[in-house]
Design a protein around this motif. Structure first.
Motif, PDB file in Angstrom:
ATOM      1  N   GLU A  90      23.730   6.234 -14.307  1.00  0.00           N
ATOM      2  CA  GLU A  90      24.890   7.113 -14.320  1.00  0.00           C
ATOM      3  C   GLU A  90      24.518   8.526 -13.852  1.00  0.00           C
ATOM      4  O   GLU A  90      25.309   9.196 -13.188  1.00  0.00           O
TER       5      GLU A  90
ATOM      6  N   GLY B 249      24.631   9.824  -9.934  1.00  0.00           N
ATOM      7  CA  GLY B 249      25.032   8.488  -9.512  1.00  0.00           C
ATOM      8  C   GLY B 249      24.871   8.203  -8.033  1.00  0.00           C
ATOM      9  O   GLY B 249      25.399   7.202  -7.540  1.00  0.00           O
TER      10      GLY B 249
ATOM     11  N   ARG C 191      18.809  -1.875 -13.829  1.00  0.00           N
ATOM     12  CA  ARG C 191      19.331  -0.507 -13.920  1.00  0.00           C
ATOM     13  C   ARG C 191      18.911   0.298 -12.696  1.00  0.00           C
ATOM     14  O   ARG C 191      19.715   1.043 -12.112  1.00  0.00           O
TER      15      ARG C 191
ATOM     16  N   LYS D 136      27.195  -4.300 -20.290  1.00  0.00           N
ATOM     17  CA  LYS D 136      27.307  -3.044 -21.039  1.00  0.00           C
ATOM     18  C   LYS D 136      26.916  -3.258 -22.488  1.00  0.00           C
ATOM     19  O   LYS D 136      27.085  -4.342 -23.019  1.00  0.00           O
TER      20      LYS D 136
END
Length: 247
Positions: A138, A147, A180, A247
Motif C-alpha cells: 500500500e 503504491g 506482497r 486480506k
C-alpha cells in the motif's frame, strides 16, 4: 597506512560496525580493490562483480517494453545499479539501502561507482529496509508515490535464500510476503535475485507459488584465489496475472 591497504571509513550500524577498505594485491595487477566488512564478515568486494552485474542484465532481459521503472534492493558497491542504468529503457531507478552509511559512501564518492550513480538523473537512493517496503504494498518502495508499480525488482541483500545477512530477513521468503512484493510489480513484471550458492530446488518451488515462470541461471567467474572458477546464481521470475492477496 600501508600503500597496499587503507581503511577509508568505519561506522556503527544497526547490524554492527561496517567498514569500507581499499587494498592492492600486486599479483592481481595495478588496480584498487574495494571491500566492505560487517564486523569480521566480508560482505562484498569489487574483485568479484560478474554475478552482481548479471543480476541486472539477466533480470532486465526478461522485461518487455520501454520507460521502465526499476527497484534495486541493496546498494552494495553499486555494481548492480550501474549495470541496470546501462539499459537505456530505464526511466527511473530506485536503489533501496537500509544502511545510511553505505548511501553516504556513494553520495560522497568514496567508492568508484558513486560518481556514475550521482551523475545519472534516473537514479535515486531510498534509505529504508527493502524487506519492510517490499511487504507493505500500500505504501511501497517510493516514498514520493505510494503504491507505485514497477517493471522489475532486483534483489541482492542476503547471501542466499537460506543464509541471511540478518536473521530477521528470513520471514521474507514465504509465499505470503513474496506475493506482497509481487503486488508492486506490473503485469509481466520481473523479480530477480542474486545468491552466492547454486540454484536451490526448494526455493525455486517457493517462487513458483507466486510467479508464473521461474528460471535459474548459474554465473561463473574466475577466482584467482582458487586459480579456477567460482559460481553464483541469479533467479529470474516473471509475474503473470495480477496476484490477489487474501486480506
Amino acid at each position: 597506512m600501508s600503500l597496499l591497504f587503507e581503511e577509508i571509513d568505519s561506522q556503527p550500524s544497526p547490524l554492527g560496525e561496517i567498514s569500507l577498505r581499499r587494498r592492492r594485491i600486486p599479483a592481481l595487477g595495478d588496480r584498487d580493490i574495494y571491500e566492505v566488512k560487517l564486523g569480521e564478515e566480508f560482505l562484498m568486494s569489487s574483485m568479484f562483480v560478474e554475478a552482481e552485474e548479471a543480476l541486472s542484465t539477466l533480470g532486465l532481459a526478461a522485461v518487455k517494453g520501454d520507460n521502465l521503472k526499476v527497484v534495486v534492493g541493496g546498494l552494495g558497491l553499486g555494481y548492480t545499479a550501474v549495470a541496470a542504468l546501462k539499459d537505456e529503457r530505464i526511466s527511473e531507478l530506485l536503489v533501496v539501502e537500509a544502511l545510511d552509511t553505505v548511501i553516504g559512501w556513494h553520495r560522497d564518492e568514496l567508492v568508484p561507482l558513486g560518481k556514475i550513480l550521482n551523475a545519472d538523473p534516473r537514479n535515486r537512493y531510498v534509505h529504508g529496509s527493502f524487506f519492510d517496503l517490499a511487504t507493505a504494498p500500500e505504501a511501497g518502495f517510493d516514498p514520493n508515490s505510494a503504491g507505485k508499480k514497477f517493471d522489475a525488482i532486483l534483489l541482492d541483500i542476503d547471501h542466499s535464500p537460506t543464509e541471511y545477512l540478518n536473521e530477521s530477513n528470513a520471514g521474507f521468503y514465504t509465499t505470503e510476503n513474496l506475493a506482497r512484493m509481487a503486488e508492486q510489480l506490473k503485469p509481466q513484471g520481473v523479480f530477480a535475485m542474486w545468491s552466492q550458492n547454486l540454484p536451490e530446488e526448494r526455493f525455486e518451488a517457493l517462487l513458483r507459488t507466486v510467479f508464473e515462470t521461474v528460471a535459474s541461471h548459474v554465473v561463473s567467474f574466475y577466482n584467482p584465489f582458487l586459480n579456477g572458477e567460482s559460481t553464483n546464481s541469479v533467479y529470474v521470475c516473471v509475474k503473470g496475472a495480477t496476484i490477489e492477496r487474501k486480506k
